[in-house]
Write a protein that holds these residues in place. Sequence first.
Motif, mmCIF file in Angstrom:
data_model
loop_
_atom_site.group_PDB
_atom_site.id
_atom_site.type_symbol
_atom_site.label_atom_id
_atom_site.label_comp_id
_atom_site.label_asym_id
_atom_site.label_seq_id
_atom_site.Cartn_x
_atom_site.Cartn_y
_atom_site.Cartn_z
ATOM 1 N N ARG A 278 0.729 -1.235 -0.196
ATOM 2 C CA ARG A 278 0.037 0.004 -0.077
ATOM 3 C C ARG A 278 0.742 1.254 -0.122
ATOM 4 N NH1 ARG A 278 -4.705 -2.243 -1.322
ATOM 5 N NH2 ARG A 278 -5.340 -3.736 0.113
ATOM 6 N N ASN A 279 0.290 2.367 -0.548
ATOM 7 C CA ASN A 279 1.082 3.623 -0.431
ATOM 8 C C ASN A 279 0.416 4.528 0.517
ATOM 9 O OD1 ASN A 279 -1.078 5.949 -1.389
ATOM 10 N ND2 ASN A 279 -1.114 4.204 -3.217
ATOM 11 N N ASN A 280 1.009 5.627 1.041
ATOM 12 C CA ASN A 280 0.527 6.507 2.222
ATOM 13 C C ASN A 280 -0.138 7.631 1.837
ATOM 14 O OD1 ASN A 280 1.999 4.540 3.842
ATOM 15 N ND2 ASN A 280 4.170 5.403 3.511
ATOM 16 N N PHE A 281 -0.628 7.529 0.667
ATOM 17 C CA PHE A 281 -1.558 8.885 0.257
ATOM 18 C C PHE A 281 -2.434 8.942 1.469
ATOM 19 C CE2 PHE A 281 -4.827 11.081 -1.572
ATOM 20 C CZ PHE A 281 -4.221 12.437 -2.125
ATOM 21 N N SER A 282 -2.784 10.223 1.847
ATOM 22 C CA SER A 282 -3.768 10.562 2.993
ATOM 23 C C SER A 282 -4.167 12.067 2.888
ATOM 24 C CB SER A 282 -3.277 10.202 4.162
ATOM 25 O OG SER A 282 -2.281 10.846 4.627
ATOM 26 N N ILE A 283 -5.296 12.432 3.410
ATOM 27 C CA ILE A 283 -5.771 13.888 3.427
ATOM 28 C C ILE A 283 -6.346 13.939 4.921
ATOM 29 C CG2 ILE A 283 -7.430 15.598 2.701
ATOM 30 C CD1 ILE A 283 -7.653 14.132 -0.050
ATOM 31 N N VAL A 284 -5.629 15.137 5.469
ATOM 32 C CA VAL A 284 -6.128 15.415 6.924
ATOM 33 C C VAL A 284 -6.876 16.854 6.989
ATOM 34 C CG1 VAL A 284 -5.092 15.929 9.247
ATOM 35 C CG2 VAL A 284 -4.163 13.911 8.124
ATOM 36 N N LEU A 285 -8.061 16.752 7.661
ATOM 37 C CA LEU A 285 -8.456 18.151 7.895
ATOM 38 C C LEU A 285 -8.864 18.107 9.528
ATOM 39 C CD1 LEU A 285 -11.472 18.337 5.267
ATOM 40 C CD2 LEU A 285 -9.419 19.847 5.444
ATOM 41 N N HIS A 286 -8.216 19.483 10.142
ATOM 42 C CA HIS A 286 -8.544 19.657 11.624
ATOM 43 C C HIS A 286 -9.850 20.161 11.664
ATOM 44 C CE1 HIS A 286 -4.395 18.828 12.504
ATOM 45 N NE2 HIS A 286 -3.981 19.995 11.960
ATOM 46 N N GLY A 287 -10.417 20.693 10.706
ATOM 47 C CA GLY A 287 -11.943 20.940 11.105
ATOM 48 C C GLY A 287 -12.070 22.239 11.776
#
Length: 290
Positions: A278-287
Amino acid sequence: MTVKGKKRPSKSLAIGRPPTVKKPRSISRKATRGLINTIHQLEKKKAQAVAKGNKAAEAAADVEIASLGGIQKYQQASLQGQRNDRGGDSSRTLMEWLRPRFSASGLTADGSVRMLEVGALSTTNECSKSGFFDMERIDLNSQSDGILQQDFMKRPLPTDDKHTFDIISLSLVLNYVPDAQGRGDMLLRTLDFLKKPDTTKSHDAFPCLFLVLPAPCVSNSRYMNEPLLEEIMKALGYMKTHSKTTQKLVYYLWRRILRAPTRIPTFKKVELRSGSTRNNFSIVLHGSTA
């Protein structure tokens, strides 16, 4: 759009997406893909080292990049990759989706639709030639007249509606942002530059966001899949109207349906799939806190 209770950093994209140059000499598809991927990973390591203030790791990444031919070799591979590995002109797919909507609403090719193309490499793609758009093109390292050299994350915020856009294109841009929080910030920032929905208009194609990613970012990531991406975009006030997946790429058209999200939930980096491939692509939102 500024999230209440949180000050979003305007993080430069320059360390995540190295520049391109004109007229590269042809290199093989396999070499193109391998070089782009390797240098991209090294640039991410360098960005992480810079963020931590680790000068030794930063210097080591620079040495490795130089050993592969440096940024000039990357530039050559990048434009070659546009033809071989990155689907060519992605705006062809966008126009396939939009032309029927234009026809149904009676919209003519009068250049009345304002479009911001982030990461633009050409002034002669399908959207530019269609006549429908008043194009504004930006790129971190412009190599062509008609493309403004500008970092989207540093672009001055619009002062009025005349400086907002009907459509923003992020075609193979988000995946070059070197960290998950930066990707969330970029998606959130699109709301600052897109027009707000207007239900009085005769067509419902706009405002919208055209997003193109390498397919593995969604299909083979530990931390991202299609339902999660839709959940994130829904939280930002977007609705998916079109999508298309090929062996290499995934294309989306998201229409903005909310004038402003009342509250944006937090999206953390959480493992959804396990496995060494697997690759480590991600999206983070603090909100938001509202």
